[in-house]
Write a protein that holds these residues in place. Structure first.
Motif, mmCIF file in Angstrom:
data_model
loop_
_atom_site.group_PDB
_atom_site.id
_atom_site.type_symbol
_atom_site.label_atom_id
_atom_site.label_comp_id
_atom_site.label_asym_id
_atom_site.label_seq_id
_atom_site.Cartn_x
_atom_site.Cartn_y
_atom_site.Cartn_z
ATOM 1 N N PRO A 114 3.580 -4.031 18.984
ATOM 2 C CA PRO A 114 3.108 -4.907 17.901
ATOM 3 C C PRO A 114 2.237 -4.120 16.916
ATOM 4 C CG PRO A 114 2.700 -5.915 20.043
ATOM 5 C CD PRO A 114 3.171 -4.517 20.297
ATOM 6 N N LYS A 115 2.503 -4.327 15.660
ATOM 7 C CA LYS A 115 1.759 -3.622 14.620
ATOM 8 C C LYS A 115 0.429 -4.328 14.367
ATOM 9 C CE LYS A 115 5.366 -1.057 14.025
ATOM 10 N NZ LYS A 115 5.959 -1.034 15.306
ATOM 11 N N ARG A 116 -0.555 -3.549 14.006
ATOM 12 C CA ARG A 116 -1.877 -4.086 13.706
ATOM 13 C C ARG A 116 -1.829 -4.820 12.371
ATOM 14 N NH1 ARG A 116 -5.904 -0.070 12.088
ATOM 15 N NH2 ARG A 116 -7.005 -1.438 10.694
ATOM 16 N N ARG A 117 -2.368 -6.005 12.346
ATOM 17 C CA ARG A 117 -2.405 -6.791 11.102
ATOM 18 C C ARG A 117 -3.725 -6.528 10.388
ATOM 19 N NH1 ARG A 117 0.453 -11.786 10.160
ATOM 20 N NH2 ARG A 117 -1.578 -12.519 9.490
ATOM 21 N N THR A 118 -3.640 -5.881 9.233
ATOM 22 C CA THR A 118 -4.836 -5.599 8.452
ATOM 23 C C THR A 118 -5.047 -6.697 7.420
ATOM 24 O OG1 THR A 118 -3.604 -4.358 6.782
ATOM 25 C CG2 THR A 118 -4.421 -3.106 8.697
ATOM 26 N N LYS A 119 -6.196 -6.676 6.775
ATOM 27 C CA LYS A 119 -6.457 -7.631 5.705
ATOM 28 C C LYS A 119 -5.445 -7.446 4.574
ATOM 29 C CE LYS A 119 -11.418 -8.355 6.300
ATOM 30 N NZ LYS A 119 -12.731 -8.227 5.644
ATOM 31 N N ALA A 120 -5.074 -6.201 4.310
ATOM 32 C CA ALA A 120 -4.099 -5.929 3.258
ATOM 33 C C ALA A 120 -2.737 -6.520 3.618
ATOM 34 C CB ALA A 120 -3.974 -4.426 3.031
ATOM 35 N N THR A 121 -2.343 -6.433 4.858
ATOM 36 C CA THR A 121 -1.073 -7.015 5.301
ATOM 37 C C THR A 121 -1.099 -8.525 5.131
ATOM 38 O OG1 THR A 121 -0.849 -5.261 6.939
ATOM 39 C CG2 THR A 121 0.515 -7.202 7.259
ATOM 40 N N ILE A 122 -2.207 -9.142 5.502
ATOM 41 C CA ILE A 122 -2.334 -10.587 5.371
ATOM 42 C C ILE A 122 -2.288 -10.988 3.903
ATOM 43 C CG2 ILE A 122 -3.920 -12.527 5.752
ATOM 44 C CD1 ILE A 122 -4.838 -10.968 8.320
ATOM 45 N N ALA A 123 -2.958 -10.213 3.034
ATOM 46 C CA ALA A 123 -2.934 -10.498 1.592
ATOM 47 C C ALA A 123 -1.512 -10.377 1.044
ATOM 48 C CB ALA A 123 -3.868 -9.551 0.852
ATOM 49 N N ARG A 124 -0.786 -9.383 1.491
ATOM 50 C CA ARG A 124 0.598 -9.199 1.052
ATOM 51 C C ARG A 124 1.449 -10.380 1.502
ATOM 52 N NH1 ARG A 124 2.100 -4.881 3.814
ATOM 53 N NH2 ARG A 124 0.688 -3.571 2.636
ATOM 54 N N GLU A 125 1.244 -10.839 2.726
ATOM 55 C CA GLU A 125 1.997 -11.985 3.245
ATOM 56 C C GLU A 125 1.696 -13.257 2.453
ATOM 57 O OE1 GLU A 125 0.833 -12.091 7.342
ATOM 58 O OE2 GLU A 125 2.114 -10.402 7.893
ATOM 59 N N LYS A 126 0.492 -13.342 1.908
ATOM 60 C CA LYS A 126 0.117 -14.508 1.105
ATOM 61 C C LYS A 126 0.610 -14.394 -0.335
ATOM 62 C CE LYS A 126 -4.023 -15.691 3.733
ATOM 63 N NZ LYS A 126 -5.477 -15.894 3.684
ATOM 64 N N GLY A 127 1.258 -13.275 -0.663
ATOM 65 C CA GLY A 127 1.808 -13.099 -2.003
ATOM 66 C C GLY A 127 0.793 -12.626 -3.020
ATOM 67 N N LEU A 128 -0.249 -11.936 -2.604
ATOM 68 C CA LEU A 128 -1.312 -11.524 -3.514
ATOM 69 C C LEU A 128 -1.178 -10.089 -4.017
ATOM 70 C CD1 LEU A 128 -4.299 -13.241 -1.683
ATOM 71 C CD2 LEU A 128 -3.099 -14.022 -3.732
ATOM 72 N N GLU A 129 -0.144 -9.394 -3.596
ATOM 73 C CA GLU A 129 0.042 -8.015 -4.053
ATOM 74 C C GLU A 129 0.246 -7.936 -5.561
ATOM 75 O OE1 GLU A 129 2.349 -3.937 -2.777
ATOM 76 O OE2 GLU A 129 3.126 -5.845 -2.064
ATOM 77 N N PRO A 130 1.069 -8.796 -6.176
ATOM 78 C CA PRO A 130 1.227 -8.723 -7.635
ATOM 79 C C PRO A 130 -0.103 -8.950 -8.375
ATOM 80 C CG PRO A 130 2.974 -10.054 -6.691
ATOM 81 C CD PRO A 130 1.999 -9.761 -5.588
ATOM 82 N N LEU A 131 -0.954 -9.809 -7.842
ATOM 83 C CA LEU A 131 -2.270 -10.030 -8.455
ATOM 84 C C LEU A 131 -3.092 -8.750 -8.389
ATOM 85 C CD1 LEU A 131 -4.502 -11.768 -9.696
ATOM 86 C CD2 LEU A 131 -5.070 -12.557 -7.382
ATOM 87 N N ALA A 132 -3.094 -8.103 -7.255
ATOM 88 C CA ALA A 132 -3.841 -6.848 -7.108
ATOM 89 C C ALA A 132 -3.330 -5.794 -8.074
ATOM 90 C CB ALA A 132 -3.741 -6.342 -5.667
ATOM 91 N N LEU A 133 -2.016 -5.687 -8.198
ATOM 92 C CA LEU A 133 -1.439 -4.695 -9.115
ATOM 93 C C LEU A 133 -1.731 -5.041 -10.570
ATOM 94 C CD1 LEU A 133 1.957 -4.086 -7.286
ATOM 95 C CD2 LEU A 133 -0.068 -2.616 -7.304
ATOM 96 N N ALA A 163 -8.162 -15.980 -3.755
ATOM 97 C CA ALA A 163 -7.107 -15.137 -4.319
ATOM 98 C C ALA A 163 -7.667 -13.770 -4.710
ATOM 99 C CB ALA A 163 -6.464 -15.820 -5.521
ATOM 100 N N LEU A 164 -8.829 -13.748 -5.362
ATOM 101 C CA LEU A 164 -9.444 -12.480 -5.749
ATOM 102 C C LEU A 164 -9.860 -11.667 -4.524
ATOM 103 C CD1 LEU A 164 -11.555 -13.614 -8.817
ATOM 104 C CD2 LEU A 164 -9.521 -12.154 -8.833
ATOM 105 N N SER A 165 -10.363 -12.341 -3.508
ATOM 106 C CA SER A 165 -10.742 -11.645 -2.280
ATOM 107 C C SER A 165 -9.525 -10.994 -1.628
ATOM 108 C CB SER A 165 -11.399 -12.629 -1.311
ATOM 109 O OG SER A 165 -11.703 -11.987 -0.094
ATOM 110 N N GLY A 166 -8.418 -11.731 -1.557
ATOM 111 C CA GLY A 166 -7.187 -11.165 -1.002
ATOM 112 C C GLY A 166 -6.661 -10.019 -1.833
ATOM 113 N N ALA A 167 -6.762 -10.156 -3.162
ATOM 114 C CA ALA A 167 -6.321 -9.067 -4.045
ATOM 115 C C ALA A 167 -7.181 -7.829 -3.824
ATOM 116 C CB ALA A 167 -6.380 -9.517 -5.502
ATOM 117 N N ARG A 168 -8.489 -8.030 -3.619
ATOM 118 C CA ARG A 168 -9.375 -6.890 -3.333
ATOM 119 C C ARG A 168 -8.969 -6.222 -2.017
ATOM 120 N NH1 ARG A 168 -13.534 -9.790 -5.953
ATOM 121 N NH2 ARG A 168 -14.034 -10.994 -4.099
ATOM 122 N N ASP A 169 -8.651 -7.028 -1.012
ATOM 123 C CA ASP A 169 -8.208 -6.462 0.267
ATOM 124 C C ASP A 169 -6.951 -5.626 0.066
ATOM 125 O OD1 ASP A 169 -10.304 -7.712 1.579
ATOM 126 O OD2 ASP A 169 -9.084 -9.428 2.221
#
Length: 184
Positions: A114-133, A163-169
């Motif tokens: 099992p892969k480790r779930r990081t905050k960044a992974t969780i943010a990506r799963e929530k669809g926040l990567e485009p916001l971060a970019l 949303a901003l917190s997830g984008a920061r992650d």
């Protein structure tokens, strides 16, 4: 070695073959170790039970028994994890059961671990990567306005701040830098 795991007879046979000793000697040493006897005690005062094995041989038997018990314990944990995650097949179970070293066992398990779930992974799963970019691109758009489009209670992004917190992650993970705080 006050072992709670009973000595496996196949371990005795394996150690006997590896060390070219009588299985009765290995079994006697294993039993004495399980009863709490120390290596020097066994080598000095239990020569009749061990066939006059010295401290080096008794230590080698103790260490090998420990390795084999650790291997069995890890094998059991890996099989349980594989079954729990639905990866266990008959072929894989056979390979895990046949593994003779810890490294071989870990190599078999690696693709299924099992892969480790990081905050960044969780943010990506929530669809926040485009916001971060989008924030990272620094096009002059207000991050608060951008974040408003990513509020989605179904994805547990309940507010603009979430949303901003997830984008920061996500931003931290992809860039290795912490973004500037709002208003600075």
């Amino acid at each position: 070695m006050n072992s709670t795991i009973p000595t496996n007879l196949s371990h005795i046979d394996l150690i006997s073959a590896e060390m070219h000793l009588n299985p009765a000697q290995i079994k006697s040493v294993a039993q004495l170790l399980e009863d709490g006897a120390t290596v020097p005690f066994i080598a000095r005062y239990r020569k009749e039970a061990t066939g006059s094995l010295d401290e080096v041989a008794v230590s080698a038997i103790r260490d090998r028994l420990g390795q084999l018990q650790e291997l069995d314990s890890r094998r059991e944990a890996i099989l349980k994890s594989l079954a729990q995650h639905g990866h266990l097949t008959e072929d894989l179970q056979t390979q895990v059961q046949a593994a003779e070293s810890m490294s071989r066992l870990e190599d078999l398990y690696l693709p299924y671990r099992p892969k480790r779930r990081t905050k960044a992974t969780i943010a990506r799963e929530k669809g926040l990567e485009p916001l971060a970019l989008a924030i990272l691109a620094q096009t002059g758009a207000d991050p608060i306005e951008l974040a408003g489009g990513y509020v989605d209670p179904e994805k547990t992004v309940d507010s603009v701040d979430a949303a901003l917190s997830g984008a920061r992650d996500r931003w931290w993970n992809c860039c290795g830098i912490w973004p500037p705080e709002r208003g600075t």
